[in-house]
Design an enzyme around this catalytic site. Structure first.
Site, PDB file in Angstrom:
ATOM      1  N   HIS A   1      -3.133  -4.988   1.933  1.00 48.79           N
ATOM      2  CA  HIS A   1      -2.686  -5.109   3.107  1.00 48.79           C
ATOM      3  C   HIS A   1      -2.644  -7.213   3.623  1.00 48.79           C
ATOM      4  O   HIS A   1      -3.405  -7.775   4.017  1.00 48.79           O
ATOM      5  CB  HIS A   1      -3.231  -4.304   3.593  1.00 48.79           C
ATOM      6  CG  HIS A   1      -2.954  -3.742   3.760  1.00 48.79           C
ATOM      7  ND1 HIS A   1      -2.471  -2.463   5.134  1.00 48.79           N
ATOM      8  CD2 HIS A   1      -4.140  -2.239   3.313  1.00 48.79           C
ATOM      9  CE1 HIS A   1      -2.157  -0.935   4.402  1.00 48.79           C
ATOM     10  NE2 HIS A   1      -3.371  -1.311   3.981  1.00 48.79           N
TER      11      HIS A   1
ATOM     12  N   GLU B   1      -0.733  -8.266   5.439  1.00 47.09           N
ATOM     13  CA  GLU B   1      -0.693  -8.789   7.216  1.00 47.09           C
ATOM     14  C   GLU B   1      -1.449  -7.921   7.581  1.00 47.09           C
ATOM     15  O   GLU B   1      -1.682  -9.284   9.133  1.00 47.09           O
ATOM     16  CB  GLU B   1       0.408  -7.074   7.467  1.00 47.09           C
ATOM     17  CG  GLU B   1      -0.033  -6.211   7.247  1.00 47.09           C
ATOM     18  CD  GLU B   1      -0.183  -5.334   5.916  1.00 47.09           C
ATOM     19  OE1 GLU B   1      -0.207  -6.310   5.077  1.00 47.09           O
ATOM     20  OE2 GLU B   1      -1.154  -4.287   6.631  1.00 47.09           O
TER      21      GLU B   1
ATOM     22  N   CYS C   1       1.057  -1.171  -0.121  1.00 46.70           N
ATOM     23  CA  CYS C   1      -0.513   0.084   0.003  1.00 46.70           C
ATOM     24  C   CYS C   1       0.860   1.531  -0.068  1.00 46.70           C
ATOM     25  O   CYS C   1       1.443   1.350  -1.250  1.00 46.70           O
ATOM     26  CB  CYS C   1      -0.793  -0.664   1.495  1.00 46.70           C
ATOM     27  SG  CYS C   1      -2.495   1.170   0.755  1.00 46.70           S
TER      28      CYS C   1
HETATM   29  N1  GLN Z   1      -3.639   6.061   0.746  1.00 47.71           N
HETATM   30  C1  GLN Z   1      -2.156   6.072   1.141  1.00 47.71           C
HETATM   31  C2  GLN Z   1      -1.235   6.839   0.816  1.00 47.71           C
HETATM   32  O1  GLN Z   1      -1.487   7.476  -0.194  1.00 47.71           O
HETATM   33  C3  GLN Z   1      -2.214   4.928   1.219  1.00 47.71           C
HETATM   34  C4  GLN Z   1      -3.354   4.282   2.059  1.00 47.71           C
HETATM   35  C5  GLN Z   1      -2.095   2.416   3.301  1.00 47.71           C
HETATM   36  O2  GLN Z   1      -1.180   2.769   3.040  1.00 47.71           O
HETATM   37  N2  GLN Z   1      -3.243   1.608   3.749  1.00 47.71           N
HETATM   38  O3  GLN Z   1      -0.475   7.424   1.304  1.00 47.71           O
END
Ligand code: GLN
Length: 202
Positions: free
Chosen positions: A183, A185, A85
Site C-alpha cells: 500500500h 498510499e 493490493c
Molecule cells: N485480502 C484482500 C483481498 O483478497 C486484499 C487486501 C487489501 O487490499 N489490503 O481482496
C-alpha cells in the site's frame, strides 16, 4: 491538468486521493483526482488508481454498475493504471488462493495469489527496491497482501522480498500498468504515484 480517476466503490479511496494530489504538488503538475463509481465517470480521465480493500466486493459492485467493463476497455486501450493490493488482484488474468470465480478486469499477464502471506503475517512492513524507482528503498506496507506467482507476455516483476527462504514478487509492471501487493498510499512516499503521473503525461 492531469485528471486521475480513483475507483471509489470500496477500500482505501481517500488515501489515494490525497496521495496523488501530493504527488502532483511535488513534481509541479496540476492533478485533479476524480472519483469513479459508474460508467461515464471515465470520460476525459488520464490515469486510473484501483485501491486496496476487498477484491470480491470491488469486483462485484464494479460489475453490477458496468464500470468493470468500461474500465477494462479503457485499460486495454492504454490508459495508465496504478493498482494496489485488492486492485492488483482485480487486474490479474489469473487468480490463485481464491475459492470460486470472482469478477475481475483480467488485463495483466500475471497470476496473483490472494492472501499469500497467510494468517501469521497478515500485516508487515519491509523495505523494497523497486525497479522503476530511483533513490532510497520504498517502505512496503502489506495488509492481507497478495503475491505475484507467475508472469508471462509483457508483464515483469518490479520488486521482490524474501519470504520463508524464497523470493516472492510483490510488484509487477506491464506497459502502462503498475500493480503492487503493498500500500504505497499508506506511506509518506509519493514516488509510485509520481511514476503513474509520468505515464499519464505521455
Ligand atoms: N485480502 C484482500 C483481498 O483478497 C486484499 C487486501 C487489501 O487490499 N489490503 O481482496
Amino acid at each position: 491538468m492531469v485528471r486521475v480517476g480513483i475507483v471509489a466503490l470500496q477500500g482505501g479511496v481517500s488515501e489515494h486521493y490525497y496521495m496523488v494530489r501530493r504527488a502532483g504538488e511535488r513534481i509541479g503538475l496540476g492533478v485533479e483526482p476524480v472519483l469513479l463509481k459508474k460508467p461515464g465517470d471515465l470520460r476525459d480521465i488520464d490515469a486510473v488508481i484501483i485501491p486496496g480493500g476487498e477484491s470480491t466486493t470491488i469486483g462485484i459492485v464494479a460489475k453490477r454498475t458496468g464500470l468493470l467493463d468500461e474500465l477494462r476497455e479503457a485499460i486495454l486501450g492504454g490508459l495508465p493504471v496504478l493498482s494496489t493490493c485488492a486492485g492488483a488482484i482485480i487486474m490479474a488474468k489469473k487468480l490463485a488462493g481464491t475459492r470460486g470465480a470472482q469478477p475481475i478486469l483480467g488485463v495483466m499477464d500475471v497470476e496473483v495469489h490472494r492472501n499469500y502471506f497467510g494468517r501469521q503475517r497478515e500485516s508487515f512492513e519491509v523495505d523494497l527496491n523497486i525497479d522503476f524507482l530511483s533513490g532510497p528503498p520504498f517502505r512496503g506496507v502489506f495488509i492481507r497482501a497478495p503475491a505475484f506467482t507467475d508472469f508471462w507476455g509483457d508483464a515483469r516483476p518490479a520488486a521482490a522480498i524474501e519470504y520463508n527462504g524464497r523470493r516472492v514478487y510483490v510488484a509487477a509492471v506491464e506497459r502502462a500498468m503498475i500493480a503492487t501487493s503493498f500500500h504505497p498510499e499508506l506511506t509518506g512516499d509519493t514516488r509510485i504515484h509520481e511514476y503513474l503521473l509520468s505515464l499519464a503525461k505521455k
